[in-house]
Design an enzyme around this catalytic site. Structure first.
Site, PDB file in Angstrom:
ATOM      1  N   TYR A   1     -49.951  -0.474 -40.765  1.00  0.00           N
ATOM      2  CA  TYR A   1     -51.372  -0.146 -40.822  1.00  0.00           C
ATOM      3  C   TYR A   1     -51.949   0.044 -39.425  1.00  0.00           C
ATOM      4  O   TYR A   1     -52.630   1.039 -39.143  1.00  0.00           O
ATOM      5  CB  TYR A   1     -52.119  -1.259 -41.561  1.00  0.00           C
ATOM      6  CG  TYR A   1     -53.613  -1.063 -41.652  1.00  0.00           C
ATOM      7  CD1 TYR A   1     -54.155  -0.133 -42.528  1.00  0.00           C
ATOM      8  CD2 TYR A   1     -54.483  -1.819 -40.870  1.00  0.00           C
ATOM      9  CE1 TYR A   1     -55.530   0.052 -42.620  1.00  0.00           C
ATOM     10  CE2 TYR A   1     -55.855  -1.648 -40.948  1.00  0.00           C
ATOM     11  CZ  TYR A   1     -56.367  -0.716 -41.827  1.00  0.00           C
ATOM     12  OH  TYR A   1     -57.738  -0.532 -41.906  1.00  0.00           O
TER      13      TYR A   1
ATOM     14  N   GLY B   1     -62.695   8.864 -49.760  1.00  0.00           N
ATOM     15  CA  GLY B   1     -62.493   7.474 -50.185  1.00  0.00           C
ATOM     16  C   GLY B   1     -63.759   6.788 -50.631  1.00  0.00           C
ATOM     17  O   GLY B   1     -64.073   5.684 -50.187  1.00  0.00           O
TER      18      GLY B   1
ATOM     19  N   SER C   1     -64.715   5.867 -53.830  1.00  0.00           N
ATOM     20  CA  SER C   1     -64.736   5.181 -55.125  1.00  0.00           C
ATOM     21  C   SER C   1     -65.140   3.720 -54.998  1.00  0.00           C
ATOM     22  O   SER C   1     -65.535   3.087 -55.987  1.00  0.00           O
ATOM     23  CB  SER C   1     -63.365   5.281 -55.807  1.00  0.00           C
ATOM     24  OG  SER C   1     -62.372   4.629 -55.038  1.00  0.00           O
ATOM     25  N   SER C   2     -65.071   3.165 -53.783  1.00  0.00           N
ATOM     26  CA  SER C   2     -65.432   1.755 -53.592  1.00  0.00           C
ATOM     27  C   SER C   2     -65.670   1.505 -52.108  1.00  0.00           C
ATOM     28  O   SER C   2     -65.483   2.376 -51.260  1.00  0.00           O
ATOM     29  CB  SER C   2     -64.303   0.833 -54.099  1.00  0.00           C
ATOM     30  OG  SER C   2     -63.122   1.026 -53.341  1.00  0.00           O
ATOM     31  N   GLY C   3     -66.087   0.290 -51.795  1.00  0.00           N
ATOM     32  CA  GLY C   3     -66.145  -0.175 -50.424  1.00  0.00           C
ATOM     33  C   GLY C   3     -67.059   0.603 -49.501  1.00  0.00           C
ATOM     34  O   GLY C   3     -68.151   1.048 -49.881  1.00  0.00           O
ATOM     35  N   ILE C   4     -66.624   0.761 -48.255  1.00  0.00           N
ATOM     36  CA  ILE C   4     -67.433   1.425 -47.242  1.00  0.00           C
ATOM     37  C   ILE C   4     -67.744   2.859 -47.646  1.00  0.00           C
ATOM     38  O   ILE C   4     -68.857   3.343 -47.441  1.00  0.00           O
ATOM     39  CB  ILE C   4     -66.708   1.404 -45.880  1.00  0.00           C
ATOM     40  CG1 ILE C   4     -66.535  -0.032 -45.382  1.00  0.00           C
ATOM     41  CG2 ILE C   4     -67.487   2.211 -44.842  1.00  0.00           C
ATOM     42  CD1 ILE C   4     -65.705  -0.143 -44.102  1.00  0.00           C
TER      43      ILE C   4
END
Length: 280
Positions: free
Chosen positions: A153, A10, A12-15
């Protein structure tokens, strides 16, 4: 340190993006994975600006596809000769309550946020055992405290925490360290990717509309004071480079205080009192 290899999902962005750049800056060969490598431009630009483009390798990995997971792990070991750490970061958020959203989002949340984590951990463990490596999973404070309109979630993140807490002593007996990192609100594309149509959600919320409206207003305010992805990623790198990882790591003072509410709340009344205030 330059010989060590970490695989992060994961990115591609963020953390995930911030962690990929930071681990490369710490000297790791960083295999930055994402489901759609066409979204890698932001990561490549950040790595280039940080002067670590030569240490960041982009690969495709879909955590919900067992064949994709197995192929990626095999490629990494074949190319680098070892795997020293895995950072399970890929995830997806789901907002809604069960009566309105039905079962499909619940199953989807579990596939991405839980079964994907288990699948990659399973594939990586033999190689991590060989290197005395580490499994670090980005969960959430929502994996400790259930939050209104986040049943799917939070259920998935609770499952991840239970899985990792159970796995940790078993993995440690073979030399593999396991930890979870629990961010609070983070200003990233993760939130934008939810693509929430709030008016439509409220229109479809039926008897839950007043509570949902209050929750959305409260959550919008909390994200106004969110951590940056780089701030949330810093504890990931600290854990990877520590002599021993603590099992549970929060990314901010706010997250530590929030999680502490649950860990000292034996009958659940403190948490229920707190979260009830978010919807009324």
């Amino acid at each position: 340190m330059s010989t060590k290899t970490v695989l992060i999902t994961g990115t591609s962005s963020g953390i995930g993006l911030a962690a990929a750049v930071a681990t490369a800056q710490a000297g790791w060969h960083t295999v930055a994975t994402m489901r759609d490598t066409g979204r890698a431009d932001a990561l490549r630009k950040a790595a280039d600006e940080a002067g670590v483009a030569d240490l960041v390798q982009v690969k495709r990995l879909d955590v919900t596809d067992a064949a994709s997971v197995a192929a990626c792990v095999a490629e990494v070991v074949a190319e680098h000769g070892r795997l020293d750490a895995v950072v399970n970061n890929a995830g997806a958020g789901f907002v809604g309550t069960i009566e309105q959203m039905g079962m499909e989002p619940v199953r989807a949340a579990m596939e991405v946020n839980y079964f994907g984590v288990v699948e990659l951990t399973l594939a990586a463990l033999p190689h991590l055992r060989a290197s005395g490596g580490r499994v670090l999973t980005v969960t959430s404070v929502g994996g400790v405290i259930g939050q209104p309109f986040n049943e799917a979630y939070c259920a998935a993140k609770f499952a991840v925490e239970g899985f990792m807490e159970s796995l940790a002593p078993v993995a440690a007996s073979t030399g593999v360290q396991v930890a979870v990192v629990e961010p609070g609100a983070v200003a990233s594309e993760f939130v934008a990717s939810l693509q929430l149509d709030v008016p439509a959600l409220l229109a479809e919320a039926g008897p839950y509309a007043p509570a949902l409206k209050t929750y959305v207003e409260r959550t919008t305010q909390s994200f106004a004071n969110a951590q940056t992805p780089a701030e949330a990623a810093a504890p990931v790198v600290e854990a990877l480079t520590a002599d021993r990882m603590p099992f549970r790591v929060q990314t901010s003072d706010w997250a530590r205080d929030f999680v502490a509410t649950k860990l000292t709340d034996l009958d659940g009344s403190a948490v229920q009192s707190m979260t009830a205030g978010w919807v009324r």
